[in-house]
Each structure stands twice: as structure tokens, then as C-alpha cells.
Scaffold this motif. Structure first.
Motif, short mmCIF file in Angstrom:
data_model
loop_
_atom_site.label_atom_id
_atom_site.label_comp_id
_atom_site.label_asym_id
_atom_site.label_seq_id
_atom_site.Cartn_x
_atom_site.Cartn_y
_atom_site.Cartn_z
N VAL A 1 72.42 42.87 55.07
CA VAL A 1 71.29 42.87 55.34
C VAL A 1 70.40 41.17 54.63
O VAL A 1 70.72 40.62 53.69
N GLY A 2 69.83 40.89 55.94
CA GLY A 2 68.56 39.64 55.28
C GLY A 2 68.48 38.40 56.42
O GLY A 2 68.90 39.30 57.50
N LYS A 3 67.82 37.14 56.20
CA LYS A 3 67.35 36.60 56.67
C LYS A 3 68.32 35.60 56.72
O LYS A 3 68.88 34.84 55.90
N VAL A 4 68.66 34.68 57.95
CA VAL A 4 69.02 33.07 57.43
C VAL A 4 68.95 31.93 58.95
O VAL A 4 68.48 32.83 59.86
N PHE A 5 68.63 31.37 58.13
CA PHE A 5 68.22 30.08 59.78
C PHE A 5 69.34 30.12 59.91
O PHE A 5 70.30 29.47 59.71
N THR A 6 69.08 29.47 61.13
CA THR A 6 70.16 29.00 62.20
C THR A 6 70.33 27.73 62.88
O THR A 6 69.39 27.21 61.72
N ASN A 7 71.51 26.98 62.95
CA ASN A 7 71.89 25.89 63.16
C ASN A 7 70.29 25.79 63.63
O ASN A 7 69.89 23.79 63.83
N ASP A 8 70.26 26.09 64.76
CA ASP A 8 68.77 25.89 66.33
C ASP A 8 67.73 25.53 65.27
O ASP A 8 66.61 26.06 66.42
N GLY A 9 67.95 26.18 64.53
CA GLY A 9 65.85 26.21 63.69
C GLY A 9 65.45 27.64 63.92
O GLY A 9 64.46 27.34 63.76
#
Length: 113
Positions: free
Chosen positions: A27-35
Motif C-alpha cells: 500500500v502506498g505511493k512511490v515516485f518512479t524513475n521516469d518521474g
């Protein structure tokens, strides 16, 4: 002190060996490498583990906490939702707690204590 992650792994093994299918919820949010932001799509407060008992296909949810962990407000709201539908769920601080919740068909173990 044992980490919640370590307890979670022990619980997964115990429930799987006890004729249950169990899934870990990321669960949650992550910032991906492509922004971009990636959101898992699960509701806020969704518990760490969920699954079903093979004996009767009854669904269960388990929130894993260490000895000092306390549920967040969004987890309490999710608990209230599950409780309103009489769904097996609770807070487990050990594999023994998780087995007690699932085997006993408990609804809300650990939230009112």
C-alpha cells in the motif's frame, strides 16, 4: 525488538502452513524513475495481509504491528468498515495472534484493547 516486516513474514508462513491462502498488500505511493507517481490503488488503511481459509473460503484481514505499534486513523476506519460487515480481521503482533484471529473467526481483535 522484532520489526513488523519480520513478524509479517512469520505470519505469512504460519497462515500458509495452516491451510490458508495469504497475500501481502503493498500500500502506498512511490515516485518512479521516469518521474511519475505510482499508487497501489488499495484504499487508505488497507491491512498488511489478507486471504482466505481453505476449510470454508472465509476471507480475513490481518494488520501487523510490533509490540509498540498502534493503528493509524485510516486503519481504524478500515477496521470499522470490516466490522460493519462482520469480516474476520484484527491486529496481530505474532503468528499466534494471527492464527487465533483466523481460526477463531474474530472480528476486530486488538482494536478495542
Amino acid at each position: 525488538m522484532t520489526t513488523e516486516h519480520e513478524i509479517q513474514k512469520e505470519i505469512q508462513l504460519a497462515l500458509s502452513a495452516h491451510k490458508c491462502t495469504v497475500f501481502r498488500a503493498n500500500v502506498g505511493k512511490v515516485f518512479t524513475n521516469d518521474g511519475r507517481w505510482f499508487d497501489t490503488g488499495l484504499p487508505r488503511g488497507h491491512f498488511d495481509l489478507y486471504g482466505f481459509r481453505w476449510v470454508d473460503n472465509q476471507v480475513f484481514y490481518v494488520e501487523v504491528k510490533n509490540e509498540h505499534g498502534r493503528p493509524r486513523d485510516d486503519q481504524i476506519r478500515f477496521h470499522e468498515f470490516l466490522k460493519s460487515h462482520n469480516i474476520i480481521h484484527g491486529i496481530a503482533r505474532s503468528p499466534q495472534d494471527a492464527l487465533m484471529i483466523v481460526d477463531g473467526g474474530l472480528c476486530g481483535y486488538g482494536f478495542d484493547t
